[in-house]
Write a protein that holds these residues in place. Sequence first.
Motif: not given
Length: 322
Positions: A51, A96, A122, A139, A151, A154, A158
């Motif tokens: 992320s 997430n 998410g 999500s 990941p 996801s 994002t």
Amino acid sequence: MAILAEAKRVIMVEAQAVAALAERLDASFQQSVELILASKGRVVVTGMGKSGLIGQKIASTMASTGTPAFFLHPAEGIHGDLGMIMTGDVVIAISNSGETDELLRILPSIKRLGAHLIAMSGNPDSTLAKAGDLFLDVSVKEEACPLGLAPTASTTATLAMGDALAVALLVERGFKAEDFAIFHPGGSLGKKLLLRVEDMMHSGSAMPLVTEGTLMKEALFEITAKGLGITGVTDAEGTLLGVITDGDLRRALERGEDILQATAGQLMKRGAKRIVRRELAAAALQIMERFSITSLFVFENEQDQAPCGVIHLHDLLKAGIA
């Protein structure tokens, strides 16, 4: 075949995850854009692991498209880097699961510093989602990873949400190509957006010109001396009537014409392509490519008939435009 089938499955899963975002966009997205536009501070993007990597790209895209932004690593934030956040900043926190420990630990400080918080997660029921002033749902139905662990879909979703924010902000700010060039002065991209025809044209005594009554013997000297493989042909008032290129001369010789006894007006090709000096150099390249030519005569404005310069393909190549 099994490898290709798996690759196609991954791409389709991720494509569906991104497409599903469009169906879930709601007032929170619009409010997020409005919040950032109204802010006097910066956008601070934060996130851990994958992320965080996506967050770095989102911050970079925003910064390059007119929205001041930077990435803050939450683990570094715990140990002093929260001092980068100012009152009025907008923090976009990405997780997430919405339960990333390092991220949750800096949320109270973000609030105390007077920054706004947009949660991107998410999990709508997560601690992060509930702590945000606004929540963006990223999500996905499933990860592309067959184990459902890495990941994949996801992070793609994002990233797409971050791009949607950046582009919406770009449009609302009226951000133009010229503005983009200010943030990208290096490389061929910056040159294409910054350099104009007038910055590299040949003008004054460096511009090859002869009058229509000039004998081709003298016109040849002009073409050779100026080294651009072309000369413009004008009337007595300086109006550009046509051009003669070294290619025109070769073709005339192939036809058996006695070019030395002809005048420039007799051999010239009428209807020369033209460009205005304030146009981007990249626009000159597009015209040259479209008509398969290597030179353009330059004018002060659309109405002028007397050229003020000439630009050659080699000039564009040397400048890195082509």
